[in-house]
Design a protein around this motif. Structure first.
Motif, PDB file in Angstrom:
ATOM      1  N   VAL A 116      34.268  65.486  65.298  1.00 35.61           N
ATOM      2  CA  VAL A 116      33.058  64.864  65.865  1.00 35.61           C
ATOM      3  C   VAL A 116      32.215  65.953  66.509  1.00 35.61           C
ATOM      4  N   MET A 175      25.070  66.540  73.213  1.00 37.98           N
ATOM      5  CA  MET A 175      24.196  67.724  73.266  1.00 37.98           C
ATOM      6  C   MET A 175      22.718  67.330  73.343  1.00 37.98           C
ATOM      7  N   PRO A 228      27.689  70.237  80.200  1.00 36.50           N
ATOM      8  CA  PRO A 228      27.792  69.314  79.083  1.00 36.50           C
ATOM      9  C   PRO A 228      27.739  67.863  79.547  1.00 36.50           C
ATOM     10  N   ALA A 229      26.940  67.091  78.833  1.00 37.74           N
ATOM     11  CA  ALA A 229      26.814  65.681  79.212  1.00 37.74           C
ATOM     12  C   ALA A 229      26.651  64.808  77.970  1.00 37.74           C
ATOM     13  N   GLY A 253      32.649  64.468  81.757  1.00 30.57           N
ATOM     14  CA  GLY A 253      33.369  63.196  81.754  1.00 30.57           C
ATOM     15  C   GLY A 253      34.876  63.375  81.715  1.00 30.57           C
ATOM     16  N   LEU A 309      35.070  74.462  75.759  1.00 30.10           N
ATOM     17  CA  LEU A 309      35.123  73.163  76.442  1.00 30.10           C
ATOM     18  C   LEU A 309      36.545  72.641  76.674  1.00 30.10           C
ATOM     19  N   GLY A 368      37.471  71.146  71.881  1.00 24.50           N
ATOM     20  CA  GLY A 368      37.208  70.078  72.834  1.00 24.50           C
ATOM     21  C   GLY A 368      36.979  68.750  72.120  1.00 24.50           C
ATOM     22  N   ASP A 416      37.219  65.676  69.853  1.00 17.84           N
ATOM     23  CA  ASP A 416      37.799  65.533  68.521  1.00 17.84           C
ATOM     24  C   ASP A 416      37.211  66.614  67.609  1.00 17.84           C
ATOM     25  N   ARG A 451      28.266  63.747  83.002  1.00 18.11           N
ATOM     26  CA  ARG A 451      28.542  65.185  82.896  1.00 18.11           C
ATOM     27  C   ARG A 451      30.022  65.437  83.193  1.00 18.11           C
TER      28      ARG A 451
HETATM   29  C1  SAM Z   1      29.791  70.850  70.326  1.00 21.83           C
HETATM   30  S1  SAM Z   1      29.884  69.245  71.002  1.00 21.83           S
HETATM   31  C2  SAM Z   1      31.611  68.977  70.884  1.00 21.83           C
HETATM   32  C3  SAM Z   1      32.005  67.521  70.928  1.00 21.83           C
HETATM   33  C4  SAM Z   1      33.499  67.320  70.859  1.00 21.83           C
HETATM   34  N1  SAM Z   1      34.006  67.698  69.563  1.00 21.83           N
HETATM   35  C5  SAM Z   1      33.921  65.893  71.183  1.00 21.83           C
HETATM   36  O1  SAM Z   1      34.450  65.202  70.301  1.00 21.83           O
HETATM   37  O2  SAM Z   1      33.765  65.475  72.324  1.00 21.83           O
HETATM   38  C6  SAM Z   1      29.650  69.575  72.717  1.00 21.83           C
HETATM   39  C7  SAM Z   1      29.035  68.406  73.442  1.00 21.83           C
HETATM   40  O3  SAM Z   1      29.994  67.378  73.627  1.00 21.83           O
HETATM   41  C8  SAM Z   1      29.725  66.710  74.837  1.00 21.83           C
HETATM   42  N2  SAM Z   1      30.904  66.858  75.710  1.00 21.83           N
HETATM   43  C9  SAM Z   1      32.059  67.480  75.437  1.00 21.83           C
HETATM   44  N3  SAM Z   1      32.939  67.328  76.446  1.00 21.83           N
HETATM   45  C10 SAM Z   1      32.319  66.583  77.384  1.00 21.83           C
HETATM   46  C11 SAM Z   1      32.708  66.044  78.646  1.00 21.83           C
HETATM   47  N4  SAM Z   1      33.919  66.259  79.156  1.00 21.83           N
HETATM   48  N5  SAM Z   1      31.805  65.292  79.321  1.00 21.83           N
HETATM   49  C12 SAM Z   1      30.571  65.052  78.817  1.00 21.83           C
HETATM   50  N6  SAM Z   1      30.153  65.533  77.630  1.00 21.83           N
HETATM   51  C13 SAM Z   1      31.022  66.271  76.920  1.00 21.83           C
HETATM   52  C14 SAM Z   1      28.477  67.323  75.432  1.00 21.83           C
HETATM   53  O4  SAM Z   1      27.367  66.589  74.941  1.00 21.83           O
HETATM   54  C15 SAM Z   1      28.538  68.717  74.832  1.00 21.83           C
HETATM   55  O5  SAM Z   1      27.268  69.319  74.830  1.00 21.83           O
END
Ligand code: SAM
Length: 266
Positions: free
Chosen positions: A107, A186, A242-243, A215, A51, A102, A104, A213
């Protein structure tokens, strides 16, 4: 645990370097921290996740070794233990090893687990926080997560219940009762289940929902509806991960605060 007793530490134990667990933010390179950028410019090795945006990968020192954590030979994805083992090995022979994730790292990024394994293996580790997508994506869509008239509380929660073996099961009833804004990571694949749980806990089907999505990236797209409509809208629009999902009355503010002018480009 003594590092030499740890089965993840192979051969002679002589760690040279340090691992920096760096949050890359949600995509817009302007949201990446100065500390993270400095580390990418000086890194010997960078192990990155899927990501992380291409612009941020472009900040990596060209002399660095770049490793995609999601890939290994034969196109199978690397298991978590293999990634940790890789970081331990790289830290034994390199001064600056960056683990780039990606958003933090702490998180929903398994940063805590990775850091724990490295600490147990006797490797120095430092975390560099990043802007999490659960805050940045709603902000770029014009949705403040709290607001004096609409919401005094916000919950960040994973919708990926299949990961239950790693985490306690989500108590959707408690969340419906306790939080005025719900931010779900997720959550797309489980959306109809989540909505049914929230609704049976008393959340009205009129409650506004926003899906954002990619973002903060140029390709950011949004879907706005209610608990009653959003699943049909996702299917009709073929809206994909990813959303981030935001549930609550703060979504209404998007009508006033959304549709921003061109963003300042970093
Ligand atoms: C494994 S988690 C990682 C989250 C990440 N550590 C964070 O702090 O954003 C992956 C999920 O984060 C969300 N995500 C991460 N980047 C995104 C973005 N640019 N726009 C929307 N959702 C995002 C989505 O829900 C994705 O399925």
């Amino acid at each position: 645990m003594n590092p030499t007793d740890n089965p993840m530490v192979s051969g002679n134990y002589t760690p040279l370097g340090k691992v920096y667990l760096v949050g890359a933010g949600p995509g817009d390179p302007g949201l990446f921290t100065l500390k993270g950028k400095g580390l990418l410019e000086h890194a010997d090795v960078v192990v990155y996740d899927a990501l992380v945006s291409p612009q941020i990968l472009g900040m990596i020192n060209p002399q660095s070794e770049k490793i995609d954590a999601g890939k290994r030979r034969g196109n199978h994805s690397r298991l978590q233990e293999e990634t940790t083992q890789l970081l331990i090995e790289k830290a034994q022979t390199n001064a600056i090893v960056v683990r780039l994730k990606g958003g933090d790292p702490f998180v929903f990024g398994r940063g805590g687990e990775e850091m724990e394994d490295l600490v147990r293996a006797g490797i120095s580790v430092e975390v560099v926080p990043g802007v999490t997508s659960g805050i940045a994506a709603p902000a770029y869509a014009g949705i403040p997560l709290t607001h004096r008239l609409y919401s005094s509380s916000v919950t960040f929660v994973t919708g990926h219940e299949a990961a239950g073996k790693y985490r306690p099961k989500v108590n959707w009833t408690a969340i419906a009762h306790s939080s005025e804004t719900i931010v779900i990571y997720m959550g797309l694949h489980n959306l109809s289940y989540i909505i049914a749980e929230l609704n049976s806990a008393g959340l009205s089907l009129d409650t506004p929902v926003a899906l954002i999505r990619w973002g903060t990236r140029p390709e950011q797209s949004e879907l706005i509806g209610t608990l009653a409509t959003i699943v049909t809208q996702v299917e009709a629009a073929q809206f994909e991960a990813p959303a981030i999902a935001v549930i609550g009355n703060v979504v209404k503010l998007r009508d006033i605060l959304g549709n921003r002018e061109e963003s300042f480009e970093f």
